[in-house]
Scaffold this motif. Structure first.
Motif, PDB file in Angstrom:
ATOM      1  N   ALA A  68       0.828  -1.204   0.000  1.00  0.00           N
ATOM      2  CA  ALA A  68       0.000   0.000   0.000  1.00  0.00           C
ATOM      3  C   ALA A  68       0.866   1.259   0.000  1.00  0.00           C
ATOM      4  CB  ALA A  68      -0.928  -0.002   1.214  1.00  0.00           C
ATOM      5  N   ASP A  69       1.909   1.267   0.853  1.00  0.00           N
ATOM      6  CA  ASP A  69       2.800   2.426   0.902  1.00  0.00           C
ATOM      7  C   ASP A  69       3.501   2.639  -0.433  1.00  0.00           C
ATOM      8  OD1 ASP A  69       2.098   2.881   3.508  1.00  0.00           O
ATOM      9  OD2 ASP A  69       3.817   1.829   4.358  1.00  0.00           O
ATOM     10  N   LYS A  70       3.918   1.532  -1.044  1.00  0.00           N
ATOM     11  CA  LYS A  70       4.602   1.630  -2.342  1.00  0.00           C
ATOM     12  C   LYS A  70       3.668   2.186  -3.410  1.00  0.00           C
ATOM     13  CE  LYS A  70       7.308  -1.078  -5.658  1.00  0.00           C
ATOM     14  NZ  LYS A  70       7.844  -2.417  -5.997  1.00  0.00           N
ATOM     15  N   LYS A  71       2.408   1.729  -3.415  1.00  0.00           N
ATOM     16  CA  LYS A  71       1.436   2.217  -4.385  1.00  0.00           C
ATOM     17  C   LYS A  71       1.161   3.711  -4.188  1.00  0.00           C
ATOM     18  CE  LYS A  71      -1.371  -1.732  -5.875  1.00  0.00           C
ATOM     19  NZ  LYS A  71      -2.744  -2.254  -5.999  1.00  0.00           N
ATOM     20  N   LYS A  72       1.078   4.130  -2.936  1.00  0.00           N
ATOM     21  CA  LYS A  72       0.801   5.536  -2.646  1.00  0.00           C
ATOM     22  C   LYS A  72       1.930   6.427  -3.156  1.00  0.00           C
ATOM     23  CE  LYS A  72      -2.063   4.673   1.446  1.00  0.00           C
ATOM     24  NZ  LYS A  72      -2.151   4.829   2.916  1.00  0.00           N
ATOM     25  N   ILE A  73       3.167   5.982  -2.957  1.00  0.00           N
ATOM     26  CA  ILE A  73       4.319   6.751  -3.440  1.00  0.00           C
ATOM     27  C   ILE A  73       4.299   6.848  -4.953  1.00  0.00           C
ATOM     28  CG2 ILE A  73       6.842   6.745  -3.645  1.00  0.00           C
ATOM     29  CD1 ILE A  73       6.953   5.505  -0.843  1.00  0.00           C
ATOM     30  N   GLN A  74       4.006   5.715  -5.623  1.00  0.00           N
ATOM     31  CA  GLN A  74       3.944   5.709  -7.082  1.00  0.00           C
ATOM     32  C   GLN A  74       2.849   6.636  -7.597  1.00  0.00           C
ATOM     33  OE1 GLN A  74       3.412   1.524  -7.842  1.00  0.00           O
ATOM     34  NE2 GLN A  74       5.616   1.098  -7.908  1.00  0.00           N
ATOM     35  N   LEU A  75       1.698   6.619  -6.938  1.00  0.00           N
ATOM     36  CA  LEU A  75       0.588   7.484  -7.344  1.00  0.00           C
ATOM     37  C   LEU A  75       0.937   8.954  -7.153  1.00  0.00           C
ATOM     38  CD1 LEU A  75      -2.405   5.467  -5.817  1.00  0.00           C
ATOM     39  CD2 LEU A  75      -1.880   5.740  -8.252  1.00  0.00           C
ATOM     40  N   ALA A  76       1.589   9.272  -6.024  1.00  0.00           N
ATOM     41  CA  ALA A  76       1.965  10.660  -5.744  1.00  0.00           C
ATOM     42  C   ALA A  76       2.984  11.158  -6.763  1.00  0.00           C
ATOM     43  CB  ALA A  76       2.535  10.776  -4.329  1.00  0.00           C
ATOM     44  N   GLU A  77       3.956  10.308  -7.097  1.00  0.00           N
ATOM     45  CA  GLU A  77       4.965  10.702  -8.077  1.00  0.00           C
ATOM     46  C   GLU A  77       4.339  10.933  -9.450  1.00  0.00           C
ATOM     47  OE1 GLU A  77       7.806   7.555  -7.894  1.00  0.00           O
ATOM     48  OE2 GLU A  77       8.899   8.416  -6.189  1.00  0.00           O
ATOM     49  N   ALA A  78       3.388  10.065  -9.826  1.00  0.00           N
ATOM     50  CA  ALA A  78       2.727  10.202 -11.130  1.00  0.00           C
ATOM     51  C   ALA A  78       1.938  11.507 -11.196  1.00  0.00           C
ATOM     52  CB  ALA A  78       1.808   9.014 -11.377  1.00  0.00           C
ATOM     53  N   GLY A 270      -1.523  28.087   1.452  1.00  0.00           N
ATOM     54  CA  GLY A 270      -1.573  27.412   0.159  1.00  0.00           C
ATOM     55  C   GLY A 270      -1.137  25.972   0.241  1.00  0.00           C
ATOM     56  N   ILE A 271      -0.786  25.409  -0.904  1.00  0.00           N
ATOM     57  CA  ILE A 271      -0.440  24.000  -1.002  1.00  0.00           C
ATOM     58  C   ILE A 271       0.914  23.839  -1.677  1.00  0.00           C
ATOM     59  CG2 ILE A 271      -2.834  23.192  -1.078  1.00  0.00           C
ATOM     60  CD1 ILE A 271      -2.614  23.036  -4.091  1.00  0.00           C
ATOM     61  N   ASN A 272       1.561  22.719  -1.366  1.00  0.00           N
ATOM     62  CA  ASN A 272       2.820  22.370  -2.008  1.00  0.00           C
ATOM     63  C   ASN A 272       2.537  21.762  -3.376  1.00  0.00           C
ATOM     64  OD1 ASN A 272       4.899  19.957  -2.551  1.00  0.00           O
ATOM     65  ND2 ASN A 272       5.963  21.587  -1.461  1.00  0.00           N
ATOM     66  N   VAL A 273       3.124  22.344  -4.425  1.00  0.00           N
ATOM     67  CA  VAL A 273       2.947  21.834  -5.777  1.00  0.00           C
ATOM     68  C   VAL A 273       3.957  20.742  -6.081  1.00  0.00           C
ATOM     69  CG1 VAL A 273       2.972  22.418  -8.238  1.00  0.00           C
ATOM     70  CG2 VAL A 273       1.991  24.014  -6.579  1.00  0.00           C
ATOM     71  N   LYS A 274       5.212  20.963  -5.701  1.00  0.00           N
ATOM     72  CA  LYS A 274       6.227  19.935  -5.924  1.00  0.00           C
ATOM     73  C   LYS A 274       7.455  20.218  -5.074  1.00  0.00           C
ATOM     74  CE  LYS A 274       8.459  22.124  -9.934  1.00  0.00           C
ATOM     75  NZ  LYS A 274       8.869  21.941 -11.339  1.00  0.00           N
ATOM     76  N   SER A 292      15.953  14.678  -8.426  1.00  0.00           N
ATOM     77  CA  SER A 292      15.115  13.709  -7.705  1.00  0.00           C
ATOM     78  C   SER A 292      13.840  14.403  -7.237  1.00  0.00           C
ATOM     79  CB  SER A 292      15.874  13.140  -6.504  1.00  0.00           C
ATOM     80  OG  SER A 292      17.102  12.561  -6.904  1.00  0.00           O
ATOM     81  N   LYS A 293      12.690  13.854  -7.604  1.00  0.00           N
ATOM     82  CA  LYS A 293      11.398  14.432  -7.237  1.00  0.00           C
ATOM     83  C   LYS A 293      10.660  13.500  -6.282  1.00  0.00           C
ATOM     84  CE  LYS A 293      11.062  16.571 -11.809  1.00  0.00           C
ATOM     85  NZ  LYS A 293      10.292  16.647 -13.074  1.00  0.00           N
ATOM     86  N   GLY A 294       9.964  14.082  -5.348  1.00  0.00           N
ATOM     87  CA  GLY A 294       9.196  13.307  -4.378  1.00  0.00           C
ATOM     88  C   GLY A 294       8.622  14.231  -3.329  1.00  0.00           C
ATOM     89  N   ASP A 295       8.004  13.653  -2.287  1.00  0.00           N
ATOM     90  CA  ASP A 295       7.433  14.542  -1.273  1.00  0.00           C
ATOM     91  C   ASP A 295       8.451  14.922  -0.203  1.00  0.00           C
ATOM     92  OD1 ASP A 295       7.636  12.310   0.377  1.00  0.00           O
ATOM     93  OD2 ASP A 295       5.495  11.932   0.451  1.00  0.00           O
ATOM     94  N   TYR A 296       9.515  14.119  -0.030  1.00  0.00           N
ATOM     95  CA  TYR A 296      10.584  14.408   0.931  1.00  0.00           C
ATOM     96  C   TYR A 296      10.036  14.699   2.332  1.00  0.00           C
ATOM     97  CZ  TYR A 296      14.318  14.474  -2.568  1.00  0.00           C
ATOM     98  OH  TYR A 296      15.232  14.112  -3.528  1.00  0.00           O
ATOM     99  N   PHE A 326       9.346  20.335   7.172  1.00  0.00           N
ATOM    100  CA  PHE A 326       9.168  18.882   7.178  1.00  0.00           C
ATOM    101  C   PHE A 326       8.131  18.494   8.234  1.00  0.00           C
ATOM    102  CE2 PHE A 326      13.595  19.644   5.806  1.00  0.00           C
ATOM    103  CZ  PHE A 326      13.499  19.117   4.526  1.00  0.00           C
ATOM    104  N   ALA A 327       7.209  17.623   7.839  1.00  0.00           N
ATOM    105  CA  ALA A 327       6.037  17.336   8.669  1.00  0.00           C
ATOM    106  C   ALA A 327       6.388  16.660   9.988  1.00  0.00           C
ATOM    107  CB  ALA A 327       5.049  16.472   7.881  1.00  0.00           C
ATOM    108  N   ASP A 328       7.336  15.687   9.966  1.00  0.00           N
ATOM    109  CA  ASP A 328       7.549  14.853  11.153  1.00  0.00           C
ATOM    110  C   ASP A 328       8.974  14.866  11.687  1.00  0.00           C
ATOM    111  OD1 ASP A 328       4.843  13.717  11.214  1.00  0.00           O
ATOM    112  OD2 ASP A 328       5.414  12.745   9.337  1.00  0.00           O
ATOM    113  N   ASN A 329       9.804  15.793  11.209  1.00  0.00           N
ATOM    114  CA  ASN A 329      11.173  15.854  11.738  1.00  0.00           C
ATOM    115  C   ASN A 329      11.174  16.187  13.226  1.00  0.00           C
ATOM    116  OD1 ASN A 329      12.291  15.225   9.282  1.00  0.00           O
ATOM    117  ND2 ASN A 329      13.631  17.028   9.201  1.00  0.00           N
ATOM    118  N   LYS A 330      12.120  15.601  13.946  1.00  0.00           N
ATOM    119  CA  LYS A 330      12.200  15.841  15.390  1.00  0.00           C
ATOM    120  C   LYS A 330      12.546  17.297  15.682  1.00  0.00           C
ATOM    121  CE  LYS A 330      13.600  11.067  16.315  1.00  0.00           C
ATOM    122  NZ  LYS A 330      14.670  10.161  16.823  1.00  0.00           N
TER     123      LYS A 330
END
Length: 345
Positions: A68-78, A270-274, A292-296, A326-330
């Motif tokens: 599920a996590d892998k699919k979510k990452i693939q969908l987000a990247e697409a 607002g929202i993060n575009v990329k 390298s593109k992703g949500d980081y 970053f959402a969850d950094n300490k």
């Protein structure tokens, strides 16, 4: 560099043509900005639906948590690729629009037109046709650029990012509405902007994702450049104090804007575009560039405070994100930007 050139062309051109009517140009440019917002919302909504389908499959035991996590990452990247492609098309349209304006292919209306207000003013002894009003709501093209960095635990000391190398750009359109009917001091300023926040880490480091944590690590390869960019689509809102006042000419009174000292206070959301990371280095006498593109693990939403102070079109501009990058950094790190802002009528 290509995007920066486009913004610079737009800025220089509007400086030259600010005394010429631009309603047609502005309306078309605003439509492009609206299309960018529409594309982003549609793709985000589509991604949300796709993720919900994956969650249903996970809850029904059809796939594992890892799948599920892998699919979510693939969908987000697409979806991120689709957004980038469509936004690039819009940017090209804006570039073409500017070129048409430069070539004189866009006919303009007279933006200096004023509107006559007729009323009976027997008590004040003035002719009922002696007072004129400029349009109560005007619009501006906004361009800003300057330094960008991260505040760590409330401080910029010992920053992990180059002060002169890290920068931001912002461009967009705003509406400026006079709040009081017969006084020119208070204005509501609101619109739509694209923000580009860039960070360049020091000491040959780059960002690495470790689960929910995004950290800086030293790269074994000698990097010529390490840059981390986040692009946001935001809606800014400011209360502007404009001391331009009014003027009387040939017995007619006009309200003016951006003719004197002014300052604004407010914020944005607002929202993060990329998000993407760019690494450049030499290997075996070959120049390499890795994007390298992703949500980081970057927050999907952004909101913060901003203020500006200046004279006429130019002002000093300060922005501070209230939510961490970053959402969850300490360790919480909040983006801060300082630069020049141009509000061009």
């Amino acid at each position: 560099m290509r995007n920066f050139t486009i913004y610079l062309i737009i800025t220089l051109f509007l400086f030259v043509s600010k005394m010429i009517g631009q309603e047609t140009f502005e309306s078309r440019a605003k439509q492009i900005a609206t299309n960018i917002e529409k594309v982003t919302k549609e793709e985000k909504a589509a991604l949300k639906q796709e993720v919900e389908v994956v969650n249903v499959q996970l809850s029904e035991g059809k796939i594992t948590k890892e799948e599920a996590d892998k699919k979510k990452i693939q969908l987000a990247e697409a979806r991120a690729i689709i957004i980038e492609q469509k936004v690039t098309v819009a940017q090209n349209e804006l570039n073409d629009l500017v070129q048409q304006k430069v070539d004189g292919k866009i006919k303009e209306k007279d933006s200096t037109k004023t509107y006559k207000i007729s009323f009976d003013c027997k008590r004040c002894g003035k002719d009922k046709d002696s007072i004129y009003r400029e349009k109560r709501t005007t619009s501006q093209f906004v361009f800003a650029a300057g330094l960008n960095n991260l505040v760590t635990d409330g401080s910029l000391k010992k920053s992990d990012y180059r002060f002169m190398g890290s920068h931001f750009y912002e461009w967009g359109f705003t509406f400026n509405s006079r709040i009081l009917k017969d006084h020119n001091l208070l204005h509501a300023k609101y619109g739509l902007s694209l923000m580009y926040n860039n960070l360049r880490p020091t000491e040959n480091r780059n960002f690495v994702v470790d689960g929910k944590q995004t950290v800086l690590e030293v790269n074994p390869i000698n990097l010529d450049e390490s840059r981390f960019r986040n692009v946001y689509l935001v809606m800014p809102l400011h209360l502007e104090f404009d001391f331009s006042g009014s003027k009387t000419e040939n017995g007619k009174t006009y309200f003016r804007t951006h003719k004197n000292f002014r300052f604004g206070i407010g914020g944005y959301a607002g929202i993060n575009v990329k998000s993407k990371q760019i690494l450049k280095y030499d290997q075996d006498d070959i120049k390499e560039k890795v994007i390298s593109k992703g949500d980081y693990n970057v927050n999907n939403f952004i909101y913060g405070l901003s203020t500006y102070m200046g004279y006429k079109d130019v002002s000093l501009y300060l922005k501070y994100d209230l939510n961490p990058l970053f959402a969850d950094n300490k360790i919480k790190q909040n983006n801060v930007s300082l630069g020049l802002r141009f509000d061009l009528n």
